[in-house]
Design an enzyme around this catalytic site. Structure first.
Site, mmCIF file in Angstrom:
data_model
loop_
_atom_site.group_PDB
_atom_site.id
_atom_site.type_symbol
_atom_site.label_atom_id
_atom_site.label_comp_id
_atom_site.label_asym_id
_atom_site.label_seq_id
_atom_site.Cartn_x
_atom_site.Cartn_y
_atom_site.Cartn_z
ATOM 1 N N ARG A 58 0.812 -1.210 0.000
ATOM 2 C CA ARG A 58 0.000 0.000 0.000
ATOM 3 C C ARG A 58 0.848 1.265 0.000
ATOM 4 O O ARG A 58 0.590 2.185 -0.770
ATOM 5 C CB ARG A 58 -0.913 0.025 1.212
ATOM 6 C CG ARG A 58 -0.843 -1.256 2.019
ATOM 7 C CD ARG A 58 -1.539 -1.080 3.317
ATOM 8 N NE ARG A 58 -2.849 -1.670 3.269
ATOM 9 C CZ ARG A 58 -3.965 -1.051 3.562
ATOM 10 N NH1 ARG A 58 -3.945 0.200 3.918
ATOM 11 N NH2 ARG A 58 -5.103 -1.665 3.523
ATOM 12 N N THR A 59 1.846 1.309 0.884
ATOM 13 C CA THR A 59 2.632 2.543 0.981
ATOM 14 C C THR A 59 3.378 2.785 -0.323
ATOM 15 O O THR A 59 3.429 3.909 -0.828
ATOM 16 C CB THR A 59 3.612 2.466 2.160
ATOM 17 O OG1 THR A 59 2.878 2.149 3.329
ATOM 18 C CG2 THR A 59 4.323 3.779 2.366
ATOM 19 N N LYS A 86 23.418 -9.668 -2.047
ATOM 20 C CA LYS A 86 24.762 -9.897 -2.568
ATOM 21 C C LYS A 86 25.832 -9.299 -1.666
ATOM 22 O O LYS A 86 26.999 -9.258 -2.030
ATOM 23 C CB LYS A 86 24.890 -9.277 -3.971
ATOM 24 C CG LYS A 86 23.950 -9.878 -4.997
ATOM 25 C CD LYS A 86 24.088 -9.143 -6.316
ATOM 26 C CE LYS A 86 22.955 -9.513 -7.270
ATOM 27 N NZ LYS A 86 22.755 -8.485 -8.286
ATOM 28 N N ARG A 108 12.078 2.782 2.611
ATOM 29 C CA ARG A 108 11.603 2.024 3.777
ATOM 30 C C ARG A 108 12.678 1.011 4.129
ATOM 31 O O ARG A 108 13.268 0.389 3.242
ATOM 32 C CB ARG A 108 10.292 1.306 3.475
ATOM 33 C CG ARG A 108 9.908 0.339 4.590
ATOM 34 C CD ARG A 108 8.532 -0.212 4.438
ATOM 35 N NE ARG A 108 7.525 0.786 4.777
ATOM 36 C CZ ARG A 108 6.243 0.505 4.935
ATOM 37 N NH1 ARG A 108 5.814 -0.721 4.795
ATOM 38 N NH2 ARG A 108 5.376 1.445 5.238
ATOM 39 N N HIS A 136 7.294 6.894 10.831
ATOM 40 C CA HIS A 136 6.611 6.702 9.562
ATOM 41 C C HIS A 136 5.846 8.007 9.336
ATOM 42 O O HIS A 136 4.632 8.080 9.523
ATOM 43 C CB HIS A 136 5.668 5.503 9.657
ATOM 44 C CG HIS A 136 5.078 5.073 8.346
ATOM 45 N ND1 HIS A 136 5.277 5.768 7.168
ATOM 46 C CD2 HIS A 136 4.290 4.017 8.031
ATOM 47 C CE1 HIS A 136 4.621 5.148 6.190
ATOM 48 N NE2 HIS A 136 4.017 4.084 6.688
#
Lengths: 318, 424
Positions: A58-59, A86, A108, A136
């Site tokens: 959603r974000t 990696k 994020r 957030h």
């Protein structure tokens, strides 16, 4: 206009006038989105990269739509499956991307403070889309806009935040924002899901829903992560629902016109009863999602203005 | 130059707890004569401080395994420049020092390469895994001065109690890290308002108290010789005081970082301030200073833990913990002197005399017959610390860019000059 930030790393560095500036602009974008002409040109010619080190639907979608509606070239990088596997470090990844000259970097990351670290190493605007248990900020801003639209104001409200406060970056950003705007904040949840030192935050703490919700204007529910339901933090899902899940009976303690919010995704029957979530007279959960796009458009617009002002040779602007 | 005379010096005597202007004569690497007032000849110290060299208990050198972080040569150079004349090394290397063979290698490397005296500690349990004890007797014969698993707690109390009993039978000293392993698991900072706002995994200060109380109960049961590597919280102090009052063979240390910094220094996730145990509240810091003054805490150490840039340039939770300290121990300690919290004789009691005594070393004191391990320093000279100029291979100091006071002029080991300002 009062917005001087280079990045949006959290609510903590924002002044209340800056929050109001964002919300005012977001309000205008919300109206625009409801109209027929959904597109603006505030980000035309700019490149927006969404770097999500933690899976998000959603974000990420919200940021992507916000960028596209304002004309940015948007690129999504699913970092969880990428170079970190990696062995590349966060800073190397940041430097690599920086060399591609992005203008807006939406990040994020599962670790608190990781977005701050990244912001030190790049010369574009960085937006925190959630870092660990830290902040957030766009979620708190969209919650604030939703409240302001529903209640007509964003101050002197009784606001309850319920559930897993300890692990929630949404709760932290909301507590900071709503505190800056001078609201009375109550935290409700079992003591195992309350952060240490919460008594010094200038909030009221309850471990009983009926007491905590008494006279509230806004009821904010938080998601309870699956991995916390196994007995380590709460005895069981059903005991949690019984004591802390929002149902009609518990909601009756709040004001009759109290609104119900949830950042999503919801666990129906764990922290919130399905009928409450769907009650169009109480629940503003869908409006939160809608405001999410508007708020992200506003924040990226404001950051882009500051970015362009920085890049313009002095004198041309004056 | 093993014979020399140093005159016009402010002699810091941690045994007598005095500071007097006087002179000191060295013969064959040993302090031969000490006197008040002035006398002719020799080196004029210009009224600067002459104190016993620091004995730093718990230094990590990257050999074997992590020589890119610190070698014996660089650690020795850093120690000499910091007024540290004896480094007591930790066995928490990659390939832990848990067999006489590894210890022998480390000893030879240290003696070849380090400019100062160097004494190794060995692991208490194999691979520091907390399951089987090491060859404590052989390791003791091979030169181990104490036994420790570093920051690994021997969680199994049965294993730990057996280690204690066995160590006691051969007279070995155990150095432990008092911490409840369950409560502290995964923690990066001390729990409280600050940690919660930053969203960092945190440990309650109670974990240290619990760890210490458990250890002390086992000491009481076994009669072991026990040293707590770092006490950093006020709530752990009553247990320590009780154990000492009961006559248990117990001592405790504190790192210089816990005496001079607090949890708020982490600020916006500055990983150079991530240490173990984590930085504490200001009230704890003050309590630790008081405990050093009262003698409840015996030893101040640097907890020198070199980490390269790669292991620190990570999000706070993922970054390695530890800070270098050999070169900053003295100037940081002098902050407490300039703040009028601790006197120079008290500081050198904790940095030189007590650690030497605990390990049965002849040094750490200004006394005729003691080895001429000395540091001559100016306690007042101000400077701004530049981490790039540290002699340690790793530059992970929390004091970078900070204003400090105090500069080492000369460091002597056995009467030989191992550091002179401007010479290297």
């Amino acid at each position: 206009m009062s917005f001087r930030q280079k990045h949006l790393l959290g609510i903590e560095p924002l002044r209340s006038e800056e929050i109001t500036t964002i919300l005012d602009l977001a309000d205008r974008y919300a109206e625009m989105e409801r109209g027929t002409q959904k597109h603006g040109d505030a980000l035309t010619g700019l490149t927006q990269i969404n770097m999500f080190f933690e899976a998000s639907t959603r974000t990420q979608a919200s940021f992507e739509i916000a960028g596209k509606r304002l004309g940015a070239d948007v690129m999504n990088m699913a970092m969880a499956a990428s170079s970190l596997k990696k062995g590349e470090t966060l800073i190397d990844t940041a430097l690599t991307l920086n060399a591609m000259h992005p203008d807006l970097l939406v990040v994020r990351h599962p670790h608190s403070g990781a977005v701050n670290l990244l912001a030190e190493k790049v010369n574009c605007a960085v937006l925190n889309a959630g870092d660990g248990r830290h902040e957030h900020p766009t979620q708190a801003l969209l919650d604030a806009l939703t409240i302001r639209r529903a209640k007509g104001r964003l101050h002197r409200l009784n606001i309850a935040i319920c559930g897993d406060i300890a692990h929630s970056r949404v709760a932290r950003s909301n507590i900071l924002l709503l505190g800056k705007m001078e609201n009375r904040i109550r935290l409700i949840g079992p003591p195992t899901l309350m952060p240490a030192g919460v008594a010094e935050w200038g909030v009221e703490v309850y471990d009983n829903m009926a007491e905590g919700l008494e006279g509230c204007d806004v009821v904010m529910m938080l998601r309870l992560q699956k991995e916390r339901m196994d007995g380590a933090f709460i005895p069981s899902e059903r005991e949690y629902y019984h004591r802390f899940g929002l149902d009609a009976e518990k909601l009756a303690a709040a004001k009759p016109d109290a609104i119900v919010m949830h950042p999503g995704p919801m666990n129906r029957g764990v922290e919130i009863d399905g009928t409450i979530a769907d009650d169009i007279n109480r629940s503003v959960i869908q409006e939160q999602v809608e405001m999410g796009v508007a708020v992200r458009m506003a924040v990226m617009d404001l950051l882009a203005r500051n970015l362009r002002a920085c890049r313009t040779p002095q004198g041309v602007m004056a | 130059m093993t014979n020399a005379l140093y005159r016009n010096a402010r002699l810091i005597d941690p045994e007598a707890q005095t500071e007097t202007l006087g002179w000191l004569r060295i013969e064959n690497g040993v302090i031969a004569e000490i006197g008040d007032g002035d006398r002719a000849g020799g080196v004029d110290c210009g009224g600067l401080c002459l104190a016993p060299g620091i004995v730093d208990l718990g230094v990590k050198v990257g050999e074997p395994g992590e020589r890119h972080k610190e070698s014996f040569r660089t650690a020795g150079a850093a120690a000499a420049a910091g007024g540290v004349t004896t480094i007591v090394t930790r066995p928490d290397t990659t390939t832990p020092i848990d067999t006489p063979e590894v210890l022998d290698f480390v000893r030879r490397r240290g003696q070849e390469a380090a400019a100062v005296r160097f004494l190794p500690m060995a692991a208490l349990t194999k691979a520091r895994a907390g399951r089987e004890m090491t060859e404590i007797g052989f390791l003791l014969d091979a030169g181990a001065v104490a036994f420790t698993d570093g920051d690994h707690v021997v969680a199994d109390t049965k294993v730990f109690s057996r280690c204690m009993r066995y160590a006691r039978s051969v007279g070995a000293l155990i150095v432990a890290h008092p911490q409840d392993p369950g409560l502290s698991e995964g923690a990066a900072v001390t729990s409280g308002k600050f940690a919660s706002l930053r969203g960092l995994p945190a440990v309650s200060p109670t974990a240290e108290k619990m760890g210490l109380e458990r250890d002390l109960a086992l000491v009481q049961m076994t009669g072991a010789r026990y040293h707590a590597d770092q006490i950093s919280t006020a709530s752990a102090l009553p247990a320590l005081a009780r154990a000492k009052a009961e006559g248990l063979d117990v001592t405790a240390g504190v790192s210089i970082h816990h005496l001079t910094l607090n949890e708020l220094d982490v600020a916006d996730y500055r990983t150079f301030f991530k240490i173990k145990p984590p930085l504490r509240a200001e009230t704890d810091r003050i309590a630790m200073i008081d405990a050093v003054r009262d003698g409840l805490i015996d030893v101040i150490c640097s907890m020198h833990t070199p980490q390269d840039e790669e292991s620190k340039r990570l999000p706070f939770e993922a970054a390695a913990s530890g800070a270098v300290g050999l070169e900053t121990l003295l100037p940081a300690a002098l902050r407490l002197y300039h703040a009028e919290q601790l006197t120079l004789p008290v500081l050198f009691r904790a940095m030189a005399l007590n650690p030497a005594r605990r390990l049965g070393l002849p040094g750490g004191r200004l006394r005729v017959g003691a080895p001429a391990d000395l540091v001559l320093f100016d306690p007042d000279v101000p400077f701004v610390l530049d981490r790039a100029r540290l002699r340690s291979k790793s530059k992970n100091t929390p004091f970078d860019g900070q204003r400090m006071q105090g500069r080492v002029e000369t460091t002597l080991v056995g009467g030989d000059i191992v550091y002179r300002r401007g010479a290297s």
